[in-house]
Write an enzyme that holds these catalytic residues in place. Structure first.
Site, mmCIF file in Angstrom:
data_model
loop_
_atom_site.group_PDB
_atom_site.id
_atom_site.type_symbol
_atom_site.label_atom_id
_atom_site.label_comp_id
_atom_site.label_asym_id
_atom_site.label_seq_id
_atom_site.Cartn_x
_atom_site.Cartn_y
_atom_site.Cartn_z
ATOM 1 N N ARG A 171 8.283 -5.205 -6.301
ATOM 2 C CA ARG A 171 9.033 -5.183 -5.031
ATOM 3 C C ARG A 171 10.142 -6.243 -4.994
ATOM 4 O O ARG A 171 10.440 -6.823 -3.948
ATOM 5 C CB ARG A 171 8.097 -5.458 -3.832
ATOM 6 C CG ARG A 171 7.067 -4.403 -3.549
ATOM 7 C CD ARG A 171 7.696 -3.093 -3.092
ATOM 8 N NE ARG A 171 6.714 -2.251 -2.461
ATOM 9 C CZ ARG A 171 5.858 -1.456 -3.097
ATOM 10 N NH1 ARG A 171 5.885 -1.382 -4.410
ATOM 11 N NH2 ARG A 171 5.002 -0.720 -2.407
ATOM 12 N N SER A 194 4.144 -0.127 4.170
ATOM 13 C CA SER A 194 3.458 -1.422 4.038
ATOM 14 C C SER A 194 4.296 -2.501 4.703
ATOM 15 O O SER A 194 5.479 -2.642 4.392
ATOM 16 C CB SER A 194 3.298 -1.792 2.566
ATOM 17 O OG SER A 194 2.507 -0.850 1.898
ATOM 18 N N GLU A 250 7.110 -7.478 3.627
ATOM 19 C CA GLU A 250 7.970 -6.677 2.747
ATOM 20 C C GLU A 250 9.150 -6.169 3.587
ATOM 21 O O GLU A 250 10.246 -5.935 3.082
ATOM 22 C CB GLU A 250 7.161 -5.492 2.200
ATOM 23 C CG GLU A 250 7.909 -4.680 1.186
ATOM 24 C CD GLU A 250 7.206 -3.372 0.785
ATOM 25 O OE1 GLU A 250 5.959 -3.304 0.792
ATOM 26 O OE2 GLU A 250 7.929 -2.424 0.472
HETATM 27 N N1 EPU Z 1 -8.190 -1.205 1.394
HETATM 28 C C1 EPU Z 1 -9.178 -1.644 2.257
HETATM 29 N N2 EPU Z 1 -9.228 -1.068 3.491
HETATM 30 C C2 EPU Z 1 -8.415 -0.055 3.860
HETATM 31 C C3 EPU Z 1 -7.421 0.396 2.984
HETATM 32 C C4 EPU Z 1 -7.325 -0.196 1.744
HETATM 33 O O1 EPU Z 1 -9.928 -2.538 1.940
HETATM 34 O O2 EPU Z 1 -8.566 0.421 5.005
HETATM 35 C C5 EPU Z 1 -8.097 -1.836 0.072
HETATM 36 C C6 EPU Z 1 -8.858 -1.072 -0.989
HETATM 37 O O3 EPU Z 1 -9.485 -2.017 -1.841
HETATM 38 C C7 EPU Z 1 -7.787 -0.358 -1.749
HETATM 39 C C8 EPU Z 1 -6.694 -1.386 -1.679
HETATM 40 O O4 EPU Z 1 -6.778 -1.935 -0.368
HETATM 41 O O5 EPU Z 1 -8.166 -0.094 -3.054
HETATM 42 C C9 EPU Z 1 -5.310 -0.845 -1.934
HETATM 43 O O6 EPU Z 1 -4.987 0.170 -0.981
HETATM 44 P P1 EPU Z 1 -3.947 1.328 -1.350
HETATM 45 O O7 EPU Z 1 -4.291 1.986 -2.618
HETATM 46 O O8 EPU Z 1 -3.775 2.167 -0.129
HETATM 47 O O9 EPU Z 1 -2.590 0.591 -1.665
HETATM 48 P P2 EPU Z 1 -1.910 -0.760 -1.138
HETATM 49 O O10 EPU Z 1 -2.013 -1.777 -2.206
HETATM 50 O O11 EPU Z 1 -2.375 -1.116 0.216
HETATM 51 C C10 EPU Z 1 0.402 -0.180 -2.237
HETATM 52 C C11 EPU Z 1 1.829 -0.146 -1.806
HETATM 53 C C12 EPU Z 1 2.117 1.149 -1.067
HETATM 54 C C13 EPU Z 1 1.828 2.308 -1.992
HETATM 55 C C14 EPU Z 1 0.342 2.234 -2.389
HETATM 56 C C15 EPU Z 1 -0.038 3.306 -3.390
HETATM 57 C C16 EPU Z 1 2.455 -2.479 -1.499
HETATM 58 C C17 EPU Z 1 2.805 -3.553 -0.514
HETATM 59 N N3 EPU Z 1 2.115 -1.303 -0.963
HETATM 60 O O12 EPU Z 1 -0.367 -0.259 -1.049
HETATM 61 O O13 EPU Z 1 3.508 1.159 -0.761
HETATM 62 O O14 EPU Z 1 2.093 3.558 -1.379
HETATM 63 O O15 EPU Z 1 0.078 0.954 -3.026
HETATM 64 O O16 EPU Z 1 0.480 2.979 -4.632
HETATM 65 O O17 EPU Z 1 2.522 -2.715 -2.698
HETATM 66 C C18 EPU Z 1 5.128 0.641 0.923
HETATM 67 O O18 EPU Z 1 5.550 -0.229 0.171
HETATM 68 O O19 EPU Z 1 5.674 0.874 2.038
HETATM 69 C C19 EPU Z 1 3.947 1.409 0.530
HETATM 70 C C20 EPU Z 1 3.350 2.279 1.356
#
Ligand code: EPU
Length: 336
Positions: free
Chosen positions: A164, A236, A332
């Site tokens: 990012r 995010s 972000e």
């Molecule tokens: N999790 C929880 N509780 C929840 C949801 C998630 O504990 O209610 C934990 C879980 O351990 C899960 C982890 O958070 O494995 C990661 O969640 P997720 O896979 O949804 O991804 P993220 O890391 O929260 C990132 C990007 C997203 C992108 C997703 C999928 C960033 C800041 N965000 O989110 O990007 O779509 O991975 O690759 O890196 C964006 O930047 O706007 C965005 C949506």
């Protein structure tokens, strides 16, 4: 060139805030942009360049010039049997571009399906999802320097990409360059990235091809992320923080289930969504703003929120995560 005065940005920010700007300027070509960059009045005002406004939080009306690119077009600049290079106008809608490539069976960006925003912003902030980042497929970026008014072309390496982050986001370069075109490099015989999250599960009993991968990603995103038409949001809100391995080990004693992704010998990345969830903040509200319950990294405009409601909710979350885990969450989203 389109110029509007006292213009509402309601359709230009996905938090759906009814913010006004004193001036709104949209350039349709590099020629138009060159004219704008020679205009003394423009430089006497405060100004800010936006894309689709899918990563912005306006705290107040804007007493200056909001600039937007209307440069469109997708053009093949080079190809061979394996690779095609496409020069894409910065204001092309990102997901329409992904859909165009998937239809042609050109691979590389299908995992980035259904991300809101424009092609220029994809290169600016190095958008990423499901194990892929835009920088994996960017060949070069065409841009204008505000200081010199001249065009420059940056290679992928010169864009200095990381999670990012990019040349364009670094403090010393921020707001000093306007992206006009991005050259993407796509594969005619693509390999697929299916190992992140639920992608494989969604593809059981289906043929593995670009169309079905795109469909799977769209379904996963729709399940977790709110539709900005229903609840304004900017995806995010925070980036996933990097912490030292010692810090991670000490947290693990109290929270044995804390997830992590390796970064280098000294650091790991932890999911901000997990921290916010663990702190019991799902659904937490401030004024009209709330933490989304299905994906707590997303803050939503639940009920006529103001920019301040969203910013104060974010500050509340940052304070609580700092107190509970000793971790600083960084937005972000760009505050204006
Ligand atoms: N999790 C929880 N509780 C929840 C949801 C998630 O504990 O209610 C934990 C879980 O351990 C899960 C982890 O958070 O494995 C990661 O969640 P997720 O896979 O949804 O991804 P993220 O890391 O929260 C990132 C990007 C997203 C992108 C997703 C999928 C960033 C800041 N965000 O989110 O990007 O779509 O991975 O690759 O890196 C964006 O930047 O706007 C965005 C949506």
């Amino acid at each position: 060139m389109r110029i509007e005065q006292n213009y509402s940005l309601l359709k230009h920010n996905t938090f759906n805030l009814d913010i006004k700007t004193r001036w709104f300027v949209e350039y349709e070509s590099e020629e138009d942009l060159r004219k704008l960059l020679q205009d003394e009045y423009f430089f006497s005002q405060s100004f800010w360049h936006i894309g689709q406004g899918s990563n912005l939080l306006f705290l107040d009306h804007f007493n200056g010039v909001i600039v937007h690119s209307a440069i469109k077009g997708i053009e093949i600049v080079k190809e061979n049997t394996e690779v095609v290079w496409l020069k894409v106008g910065a204001s092309e809608d990102w997901d329409s571009f992904v859909s165009y490539c998937v239809d042609k069976n050109w691979g590389g960006i299908e995992n980035l399906s259904y991300i809101p925003g424009e092609v220029g912003a994809s290169a600016f902030q190095n958008i990423g999802a499901y194990g892929v980042e835009a920088s994996d497929c960017i060949e070069e970026v065409h841009m204008y320097s505000l200081q010199s008014g001249n065009k420059q072309v940056l290679s992928n390496k010169e864009c200095n990409y990381s999670y990012r982050n990019s040349f364009f986001k670094q403090t010393e370069n921020r707001g000093k360059y306007y992206i006009t075109y991005v050259v993407y490099r796509l594969q005619k015989n693509p390999t697929y990235k299916l190992d992140y999250g639920d992608i494989r599960k969604k593809l059981v009993d289906k043929e593995i091809n670009l169309k079905n991968i795109r469909q799977a990603i769209i379904e996963i995103r729709k399940e977790k992320l709110p539709d900005p038409k229903e609840y304004g949001n900017a995806g995010s809100f925070f980036t996933n923080p990097y912490i030292t391995i010692e810090h991670y080990e000490s947290l693990k004693q109290n929270y044995p289930d804390i997830p992590s992704y390796p970064i280098d010998e000294k650091r790991v990345k932890v999911p901000a969504a997990w921290l916010i969830d663990k702190a019991g903040l799902k659904g937490h509200e401030h004024g009209g703003a709330a933490v989304h319950t299905k994906q707590p990294l997303v803050l939503i405009n639940k009920n006529q929120a103001t920019g301040d409601d969203i910013a104060l909710l974010a500050a509340d979350i940052q304070r609580i995560i700092q107190e509970k885990f000793g971790i600083e969450l960084l937005p972000e989203v760009n505050y204006i």
